[in-house]
Design a protein around this motif. Structure first.
Motif, PDB file in Angstrom:
ATOM      1  N   ILE A 116       0.858  -1.180   0.000  1.00  0.00           N
ATOM      2  CA  ILE A 116       0.000   0.000   0.000  1.00  0.00           C
ATOM      3  C   ILE A 116       0.894   1.230   0.000  1.00  0.00           C
ATOM      4  O   ILE A 116       1.597   1.511   0.977  1.00  0.00           O
ATOM      5  CB  ILE A 116      -0.935  -0.001   1.213  1.00  0.00           C
ATOM      6  N   GLY A 117       0.863   1.968  -1.122  1.00  0.00           N
ATOM      7  CA  GLY A 117       1.767   3.092  -1.322  1.00  0.00           C
ATOM      8  C   GLY A 117       2.807   2.685  -2.342  1.00  0.00           C
ATOM      9  O   GLY A 117       3.966   2.470  -2.019  1.00  0.00           O
ATOM     10  N   TYR A 118       2.371   2.569  -3.595  1.00  0.00           N
ATOM     11  CA  TYR A 118       3.244   1.965  -4.608  1.00  0.00           C
ATOM     12  C   TYR A 118       3.996   3.044  -5.385  1.00  0.00           C
ATOM     13  O   TYR A 118       3.755   3.282  -6.569  1.00  0.00           O
ATOM     14  CB  TYR A 118       2.436   1.070  -5.552  1.00  0.00           C
ATOM     15  N   GLY A 119       4.919   3.714  -4.679  1.00  0.00           N
ATOM     16  CA  GLY A 119       5.853   4.616  -5.333  1.00  0.00           C
ATOM     17  C   GLY A 119       7.167   3.903  -5.558  1.00  0.00           C
ATOM     18  O   GLY A 119       7.212   2.680  -5.722  1.00  0.00           O
ATOM     19  N   SER A 120       8.256   4.659  -5.541  1.00  0.00           N
ATOM     20  CA  SER A 120       9.551   4.049  -5.826  1.00  0.00           C
ATOM     21  C   SER A 120       9.969   3.066  -4.735  1.00  0.00           C
ATOM     22  O   SER A 120      10.582   2.037  -5.025  1.00  0.00           O
ATOM     23  CB  SER A 120      10.620   5.128  -6.017  1.00  0.00           C
ATOM     24  N   ILE A 121       9.636   3.358  -3.466  1.00  0.00           N
ATOM     25  CA  ILE A 121       9.979   2.413  -2.394  1.00  0.00           C
ATOM     26  C   ILE A 121       9.109   1.170  -2.494  1.00  0.00           C
ATOM     27  O   ILE A 121       9.593   0.047  -2.343  1.00  0.00           O
ATOM     28  CB  ILE A 121       9.847   3.078  -1.016  1.00  0.00           C
TER      29      ILE A 121
ATOM     30  N   THR B 112      -4.295   6.361  -6.854  1.00  0.00           N
ATOM     31  CA  THR B 112      -5.109   6.156  -8.048  1.00  0.00           C
ATOM     32  C   THR B 112      -4.615   4.932  -8.804  1.00  0.00           C
ATOM     33  O   THR B 112      -3.436   4.567  -8.733  1.00  0.00           O
ATOM     34  CB  THR B 112      -5.048   7.384  -8.981  1.00  0.00           C
ATOM     35  N   ALA B 113      -5.510   4.303  -9.538  1.00  0.00           N
ATOM     36  CA  ALA B 113      -5.161   3.104 -10.306  1.00  0.00           C
ATOM     37  C   ALA B 113      -4.301   3.482 -11.508  1.00  0.00           C
ATOM     38  O   ALA B 113      -4.436   4.564 -12.090  1.00  0.00           O
ATOM     39  CB  ALA B 113      -6.434   2.404 -10.766  1.00  0.00           C
ATOM     40  N   ARG B 114      -3.410   2.591 -11.865  1.00  0.00           N
ATOM     41  CA  ARG B 114      -2.557   2.780 -13.038  1.00  0.00           C
ATOM     42  C   ARG B 114      -1.910   1.437 -13.375  1.00  0.00           C
ATOM     43  O   ARG B 114      -2.151   0.440 -12.690  1.00  0.00           O
ATOM     44  CB  ARG B 114      -1.482   3.839 -12.783  1.00  0.00           C
TER      45      ARG B 114
ATOM     46  N   ALA C  85      -6.486   1.172  -6.925  1.00  0.00           N
ATOM     47  CA  ALA C  85      -6.792   2.372  -6.152  1.00  0.00           C
ATOM     48  C   ALA C  85      -7.079   2.003  -4.699  1.00  0.00           C
ATOM     49  O   ALA C  85      -7.393   0.847  -4.378  1.00  0.00           O
ATOM     50  CB  ALA C  85      -8.005   3.084  -6.759  1.00  0.00           C
ATOM     51  N   LEU C  86      -6.972   2.996  -3.812  1.00  0.00           N
ATOM     52  CA  LEU C  86      -7.257   2.764  -2.397  1.00  0.00           C
ATOM     53  C   LEU C  86      -8.657   2.199  -2.189  1.00  0.00           C
ATOM     54  O   LEU C  86      -8.895   1.438  -1.243  1.00  0.00           O
ATOM     55  CB  LEU C  86      -7.111   4.064  -1.609  1.00  0.00           C
ATOM     56  N   SER C  87      -9.567   2.535  -3.076  1.00  0.00           N
ATOM     57  CA  SER C  87     -10.941   2.058  -2.940  1.00  0.00           C
ATOM     58  C   SER C  87     -11.060   0.541  -3.096  1.00  0.00           C
ATOM     59  O   SER C  87     -12.083  -0.042  -2.723  1.00  0.00           O
ATOM     60  CB  SER C  87     -11.847   2.746  -3.961  1.00  0.00           C
TER      61      SER C  87
END
Length: 313
Positions: free
Chosen positions: A144-149, A171-173, A182-184
């Motif tokens: 949960i929190g899919y950035g670079s880390i 947001t979904a991607r 997405a968080l939803s």
């Protein structure tokens, strides 16, 4: 901008390769300012010195153009952005902590699953206590929190032969590893996860995200790993689940932080705690130096720095 100052928390000589356009000032949170803050145009925030220290010079910097944190999260500086000179950029340290924080996230997960804390306590007492414990192999992970880390965590999960990895962001991607939900979608994904990694920044949307309802959707015996911010988790709700024995947790961050000696989290069953050291490893300084060199070269050339997360306005 030859007369303009750049404030750095690392001695400039230790960074090397900095553009000659500026005068460099070393300040790492000491009580006395080393120069007139009004001359500062680029302020690199001291690392892990707390919110009060981080924002203290900002009120005295009317010519500021860039604030550069050395953290991935900017929640300790972001509240000050509305009072900064119009157009000032706030940049985070995307990429600096990927390797170190992902490494700790995997360490916490593996240590908790394989009951390493219990083994250390048994060793201290001279007890031989074999057992069969969960492996990371064949488990379903939720990031949960899919950035670079978050992406770096998945890179390190794959060799451990996990069954599946689900990714969640604001947001979904679509990412190189697959779809990002997405968080939803969390209510649907949480019951499937054996290990939940929290890597999300602390925002109004994520503060208290992991509340009693969130935890209730996690499957029995699941593990929560938090390398994000302590306030993403409702501590009272987590304590209730830990004390019931239904869930386990491995926490590099807590709310409150630091924990007082008598805080019940220290004594809760099934919890492993490290003192917010996700980014604090030997990997930090080389990457921080590279970031500062690159950002200041762009700034000196009249280009916008990278990793802008907010603009004063």
């Amino acid at each position: 901008m030859a007369s303009a100052d750049v404030w750095l928390p690392i001695p400039p000589a230790e960074i090397g390769g900095l553009p000659e356009s500026f005068r460099y000032v070393h300040w790492d949170g000491e009580e006395e300012f080393p120069a007139d803050p009004a001359r500062c145009v680029f302020y690199a925030v001291p690392y892990m010195k707390g919110q009060a220290v981080s924002v203290r010079p900002l009120a005295h910097m009317p010519n500021l153009r860039v604030v550069q944190t050395l953290t991935a999260g900017v929640d300790h500086v972001e509240p000050a952005v509305p009072k900064l000179p119009r157009g000032t950029l706030l940049c985070n340290a995307r990429g600096v902590h990927d390797a170190s924080t992902a490494e700790l996230a995997l360490t916490l997960a593996l240590a908790s699953l394989r009951r390493v804390p219990e083994a250390v306590r048994a060793q201290d007492a001279g007890r031989w206590e074999p057992g069969v414990h969960p492996a990371l192999a064949d488990k379903t992970a939720l990031i949960i929190g899919y950035g670079s880390i978050g992406s770096a965590i998945e890179d390190r999960l794959v060799p451990f032969e996990v069954e599946a990895v689900h990714r969640v962001a604001r947001t979904a991607r679509t990412a190189p590893h697959g779809p990002v939900h997405a968080l939803s979608d969390l209510p649907r994904l949480l019951p499937e996860a054996d290990v939940v990694f929290l890597v999300t920044p602390l925002t109004d949307a994520t503060r208290g995200l992991v509340d009693a309802g969130f935890l209730a959707r996690m499957k029995d015996g699941a593990l929560l790993v938090n390398v994000a911010r302590g306030a993403v988790v409702d501590t009272a709700a987590l304590l209730a689940e830990l004390e019931s024995g239904r869930l386990r947790a491995a926490l590099d961050v807590t709310d409150p932080e630091p924990l007082s000696p008598g805080h019940p989290l220290w004594r809760a069953p099934g919890v492993l705690i490290t003192p917010h050291v996700g980014g604090a490893s030997s990997a930090f300084l080389p990457r921080a130096r590279r970031l500062l060199r690159a950002q200041l070269r762009r700034f000196a050339a009249g280009e916008e720095p990278e990793h802008v997360v907010a603009v004063a306005g």
